[in-house]
Design an enzyme around this catalytic site. Structure first.
Site, PDB file in Angstrom:
ATOM      1  N   ARG A   1       0.830  -1.206   0.000  1.00  0.00           N
ATOM      2  CA  ARG A   1       0.000   0.000   0.000  1.00  0.00           C
ATOM      3  C   ARG A   1       0.866   1.258   0.000  1.00  0.00           C
ATOM      4  O   ARG A   1       0.488   2.296  -0.559  1.00  0.00           O
ATOM      5  CB  ARG A   1      -1.004   0.006   1.158  1.00  0.00           C
ATOM      6  CG  ARG A   1      -2.117   1.032   0.955  1.00  0.00           C
ATOM      7  CD  ARG A   1      -3.163   0.987   2.064  1.00  0.00           C
ATOM      8  NE  ARG A   1      -4.242   0.053   1.825  1.00  0.00           N
ATOM      9  CZ  ARG A   1      -5.345   0.320   1.107  1.00  0.00           C
ATOM     10  NH1 ARG A   1      -5.501   1.505   0.534  1.00  0.00           N
ATOM     11  NH2 ARG A   1      -6.274  -0.582   0.955  1.00  0.00           N
TER      12      ARG A   1
ATOM     13  N   GLU B   1     -10.304   5.265   7.031  1.00  0.00           N
ATOM     14  CA  GLU B   1      -8.894   5.651   7.037  1.00  0.00           C
ATOM     15  C   GLU B   1      -8.561   6.983   6.362  1.00  0.00           C
ATOM     16  O   GLU B   1      -7.681   7.696   6.838  1.00  0.00           O
ATOM     17  CB  GLU B   1      -8.052   4.541   6.376  1.00  0.00           C
ATOM     18  CG  GLU B   1      -7.996   3.277   7.200  1.00  0.00           C
ATOM     19  CD  GLU B   1      -7.478   2.106   6.380  1.00  0.00           C
ATOM     20  OE1 GLU B   1      -8.205   1.663   5.480  1.00  0.00           O
ATOM     21  OE2 GLU B   1      -6.352   1.648   6.632  1.00  0.00           O
TER      22      GLU B   1
HETATM   23  N1  MTE Z   1     -12.821   4.230  14.371  1.00  0.00           N
HETATM   24  C1  MTE Z   1     -12.930   3.839  15.650  1.00  0.00           C
HETATM   25  N2  MTE Z   1     -13.761   4.498  16.463  1.00  0.00           N
HETATM   26  N3  MTE Z   1     -12.211   2.788  16.139  1.00  0.00           N
HETATM   27  C2  MTE Z   1     -11.322   2.095  15.348  1.00  0.00           C
HETATM   28  O1  MTE Z   1     -10.677   1.157  15.805  1.00  0.00           O
HETATM   29  N4  MTE Z   1     -10.320   1.872  13.094  1.00  0.00           N
HETATM   30  C3  MTE Z   1      -9.978   2.555  11.857  1.00  0.00           C
HETATM   31  C4  MTE Z   1     -11.217   3.209  11.248  1.00  0.00           C
HETATM   32  N5  MTE Z   1     -11.916   3.981  12.237  1.00  0.00           N
HETATM   33  C5  MTE Z   1     -11.190   2.499  13.981  1.00  0.00           C
HETATM   34  C6  MTE Z   1     -11.989   3.576  13.533  1.00  0.00           C
HETATM   35  C7  MTE Z   1      -9.393   1.671  10.855  1.00  0.00           C
HETATM   36  S1  MTE Z   1      -7.751   1.344  10.927  1.00  0.00           S
HETATM   37  C8  MTE Z   1     -10.133   1.135   9.847  1.00  0.00           C
HETATM   38  S2  MTE Z   1      -9.430   0.180   8.646  1.00  0.00           S
HETATM   39  C9  MTE Z   1     -11.574   1.341   9.763  1.00  0.00           C
HETATM   40  O2  MTE Z   1     -12.083   2.167  10.804  1.00  0.00           O
HETATM   41  C10 MTE Z   1     -12.236  -0.035   9.819  1.00  0.00           C
HETATM   42  O3  MTE Z   1     -13.611   0.049   9.807  1.00  0.00           O
HETATM   43  P1  MTE Z   1     -14.457   0.277   8.450  1.00  0.00           P
HETATM   44  O4  MTE Z   1     -13.894  -0.663   7.453  1.00  0.00           O
HETATM   45  O5  MTE Z   1     -15.825  -0.035   8.862  1.00  0.00           O
HETATM   46  O6  MTE Z   1     -14.259   1.699   8.063  1.00  0.00           O
HETATM   47  N1  HPA Z   2      -5.723  -2.787   4.421  1.00  0.00           N
HETATM   48  C1  HPA Z   2      -5.855  -3.345   5.622  1.00  0.00           C
HETATM   49  N2  HPA Z   2      -5.583  -4.577   5.870  1.00  0.00           N
HETATM   50  C2  HPA Z   2      -5.143  -5.334   4.867  1.00  0.00           C
HETATM   51  C3  HPA Z   2      -4.985  -4.824   3.592  1.00  0.00           C
HETATM   52  C4  HPA Z   2      -5.294  -3.486   3.357  1.00  0.00           C
HETATM   53  O1  HPA Z   2      -5.162  -2.977   2.247  1.00  0.00           O
HETATM   54  N3  HPA Z   2      -4.531  -5.796   2.787  1.00  0.00           N
HETATM   55  C5  HPA Z   2      -4.400  -6.867   3.578  1.00  0.00           C
HETATM   56  N4  HPA Z   2      -4.777  -6.602   4.837  1.00  0.00           N
HETATM   57 MO1  MOS Z   3      -7.270  -0.589   9.345  1.00  0.00          MO
HETATM   58  S1  MOS Z   3      -5.271  -0.257   9.448  1.00  0.00           S
HETATM   59  O1  MOS Z   3      -7.148  -1.355   7.769  1.00  0.00           O
HETATM   60  O2  MOS Z   3      -7.462  -1.867  10.442  1.00  0.00           O
END
Ligand code: MTE
Ligand code: HPA
Ligand code: MOS
Length: 771
Positions: free
Chosen positions: A304, A705
């Protein structure tokens, strides 16, 4: 719609791992971690621990009944150290006792004799010694080697970012309860129930159908529990499997900080070339990722990094190479942005370097080079871009020109306080970089009383995914949200799940839920048509009623599902969703890696106290590409949280390992994260409404993210404020910009600026030594 957890959260009634009532006879585990970072184990003495009151058993590598291995991508990480230790805190023994206190007291009596080996903490040193986790990868577009000839200006240097502690409020932990016939039930604070299931099976030797993993919710994960919840669950599973007793381990904060990996620190080289109009012509970057002692997710994170190396810009000639370097730190892991923020910082540094040297504002360069629809990313995908829209809207809406004038005025009138401004465009790809992971399942049951149960692989970690999935079911059936319950995440109900990560959880699990609900709806419509004696095509469900040709009938939702059940029509469904269109060819390093990109621009203003080096963040104002948000309240929360977390990474959060690989910033007294006082005084969020077709659930783009990277703007705003005080300040591109570093930069000696401009036909001048 409010987050469905808001009531139980605010009343302290939400259930986390530590809220699960314990069964009588539950035992407690605690891990003994290596006291040094690298060496050969000469002897391990657990005999005192074994005799301690309440201790049941001390597990070491030889007690592992299955495979002593938890490495996910590469099998390079033993659960318990065997002959060698590779990082401080690496689990060597696992004490199981009748109480938490007894287990921890026994851990303190364990001694180990280790023959020390050299410790590497620096990724460039690891690379020089050939210590790579996987072979390096290179993404390229055009031909940089010939493109340098066409450049009017070329700049090069180094940019570095430090790691980041996840600091989820709930620490890591697991609780494993043996079931009949050798099975195990695992409760884990994990983003990846299937990853925990796999690791538990591997170390016990059990097949997957004998191990159920269940998750209610996490008190945050932020990537830190995508893979690294496995260790604690696997330890408890092994002990529960051997002892046939429930075993729980919930880490203390300092254990968690010392034993788990963090965001990867990176050290990178960049070289960027422009034509006379400041259009980017060529970009070359080399990334040295500090992977730590085992692969964990580092190869995917490195991928990434490459996928985001040009951030929101189009550059026709690119060559980006990344090395995943094995050091003796705890294995670093996923953290919001997953390697993307690290490479975005590098290109923003390259731009800032050019702007400094040419005596212009970075924004001039940024704006000229924003990626447009149809432009190609270095990995071959064509952009469907909102970059310029976000940028222009931010400039206009937030009156960036008058902010700029105001800052100029302020800075001319103030000696001690200086303000700085920076714009930060973000372009983030949505999809797991590993194509196979872009799949999800949903199991929907409609009960004959009209209530609905939804199970998916999604894990709720505060990001609000359960609310969004509930909305999907309520919208498809057109029923009141109170009728729907999103169940816990269980590997028995939903199998082979991808972790909740990559911001893709609502898209993947929401789409699977959409499919399942839609199929049930089709069957219900058929039943309604039969009941009402009309053509099926005239039937619609709206606001809990069946409508015929837009006229409300007296057949309501409850009657309809009950009728369907009596007619023996299935009102349950299990659906599978796989993201279409995406693929990636690793041999060519080209493909359509992402289902779509999320764009945005942040405008950041800071004020630096130039006597003390401390600073405040006046405002972060963003225009963000939400698509069409299905839950603005949740999405705004994600943006605010992401911004503050990104600012923490860029400013005050400073992870310090000493040369021996020992974590020095090992508690909240030495590791500072943003609190309400260090958060921006003002955060404004504007929704760029785009109704372009995309693969997001209800066109509501992923939001987890992307906003993290708006925080990078704060680093550059601080840099600009420092330059307002000392125009020739020496400010290495080395985040975080702590108050200490700010103070040093404010009073640093002038940087020999002129040496760094390199015209196309001059001899190479490397700025590495200066930067
Ligand atoms: N928001 C909260 N409140 N707590 C979390 O742990 N994780 C983040 C983001 N927002 C997180 C968060 C990360 S690293 C990711 S990848 C996404 O939420 C994962 O959830 P989603 O795929 O539903 O967005
Ligand atoms: N994001 C988060 N987790 C992952 C990914 C990614 O792109 N690819 C594999 N694990
Ligand atoms: Mo988020 S770093 O893809 O859990």
């Amino acid at each position: 719609m409010k987050n469905i957890d808001s009531k139980t959260h605010t009343r302290g009634k939400s259930i986390y791992l530590d809220d699960i009532p314990l069964l009588q006879g539950t035992l407690f585990g605690a891990a003994f971690g290596s006291p040094i970072a690298h060496g050969i184990i000469r002897s391990l003495n657990i005999s005192v621990a074994e005799q301690m009151p309440g201790v049941i058993k001390v597990f070491t590598a030889k007690d592992v009944t299955g495979e002593n291995q938890i490495g996910g991508i590469i099998p390079d990480e033993p659960l318990l150290a065997e002959h060698e230790v590779d990082f401080c805190g690496m689990p060597v023994a696992f004490v199981v006792a009748q109480s938490d206190d007894a287990a921890r007291a026994a851990v303190k009596t364990i001694t180990i004799d280790i023959e020390p080996l050299p410790v590497i903490t620096d990724p460039r040193e690891a690379k020089a010694r050939g210590e790579l986790i996987v072979p390096p990868r290179t993404f390229s577009l055009g031909n940089v080697d010939t493109a340098w000839q066409a450049c009017e200006y070329i700049f090069e240097g180094i940019a570095e970012t430090n790691g980041q502690e996840h600091l989820y409020i709930e620490t890591q932990g697991a609780y494993v309860i043996p079931q009949e016939n050798g099975a195990l039930k695992v409760y884990s604070s994990t983003q990846g129930p299937t990853a925990v299931q796999r690791a538990s099976c591997r170390v016990t030797g059990l097949p997957m159908h004998l191990v159920e993993v269940e998750v209610t919710r996490l008190g945050g994960g932020f990537g830190g529990k995508e893979d690294q919840a496995n260790t604690w669950a696997a330890l408890c599973a092994l002990a529960a499997h051997r002892l046939r007793k429930p075993v729980k381990y919930s880490l203390h904060r300092m254990e968690d900080m010392a034993m788990t990996g963090k965001r990867h620190p990176y050290s990178s080289d960049y070289k960027i070339g422009f034509d006379k109009d400041l259009k980017m012509v060529a970009y070359e970057a080399t990334f040295y990722q500090n992977a730590g002692a085992a692969a964990d997710l580092s190869p995917a994170i490195m991928e990434r990094t490459l996928l985001h190396c040009t951030n929101s810009y189009f550059i026709p000639n690119v060559k980006a190479t990344a090395y995943s370097c094995r050091t003796h730190l705890p294995p670093n892991t996923a953290f919001r942005g997953f390697g993307g923020p690290q490479s975005m910082f590098v290109i923003e540094s390259a731009i800032a370097k050019a702007a400094d040297t040419l005596g212009i504002d970075s924004a001039v360069i940024q704006k000229k080079n924003l990626i447009k629809t149809g432009d190609e990313f270095p990995f071959g995908q064509k952009a469907v871009s909102e970059a310029a829209e976000c940028w222009k809207k931010a400039e206009q809406l937030y009156e960036v020109n008058s902010i700029r004038e105001g800052i100029k005025d302020f800075n001319s009138k103030n000696q001690i306080y200086k303000k700085g401004l920076a714009l930060m465009p973000v372009c983030f790809g949505i999809s797991f970089t590993n194509t196979a992971m872009n799949q999800a399942r949903s199991l929907v049951h409609v009960y004959f009383d009209g209530s609905v149960s939804v199970s998916t692989g999604a894990v709720e970690m505060g990001q609000g995914v359960n609310t969004k999935i509930l909305q999907v079911a309520a919208i498809v059936f057109s029923i009141h949200p109170d009728r729907v319950k999103v169940q816990t995440t269980s590997t028995s109900r939903i199998a082979n799940t991808s972790p909740s990560a990559a911001s893709a959880t609502a898209d993947l699990n929401g789409k699977a839920t959409y499919l399942a609900c839609t199929r049930i709806l089709e069957r219900l419509k058929k039943v309604a048509a039969e009941e009402l004696g009309v053509d099926e095509n005239l039937i619609e469900l709206k606001d809990e009623y069946v409508f015929v040709n837009n006229v409300q009938s007296d057949l309501d939702w409850k009657k309809l599902v009950n009728t369907a059940h009596l007619k023996r029509v299935g009102i349950s469904e299990h659906a599978n969703y796989a993201t279409p269109e995406i693929y990636f060819d690793k041999a060519k390093e080209k493909g359509h890696a992402f289902s779509y990109h999320v764009y945005g621009t942040a405008v950041t203003v800071v004020t630096v106290d130039c006597l003390r080096g401390i600073y405040e963040i006046d405002a972060v104002k963003v225009v963000h590409d939400f698509g069409t948000s299905m839950n603005p309240a949740i999405d705004i929360g994600q943006i605010e949280g992401g911004i503050v977390q990104g600012i923490g990474w860029m400013t005050m959060e400073e992870i310090i390992y000493d040369k021996e690989g020992k974590l020095r910033s090992n508690a909240l007294s030495t590791y500072k994260v943003p609190d309400i006082y260090s958060a921006p005084k003002e955060i404004s969020i504007d929704f760029l409404q785009s109704d372009k077709d995309n693969l997001a659930i209800f066109r509501s783009k992923a939001v987890g993210e992307p906003p993290f990277m708006y925080g990078i703007g704060t680093y550059f705003a601080l840099r600009n404020a420092i330059k307002a005080f000392n125009p020739l300040a020496h400010i290495p591109f080395n985040a975080p910009m702590t108050p200490e570093k700010t103070l040093l930069a404010l009073y640093s000696n002038p940087q020999p600026l002129s040496k760094e401009i390199k015209r196309k036909d001059e001899e190479a001048v490397t700025s590495v030594a200066i930067n």
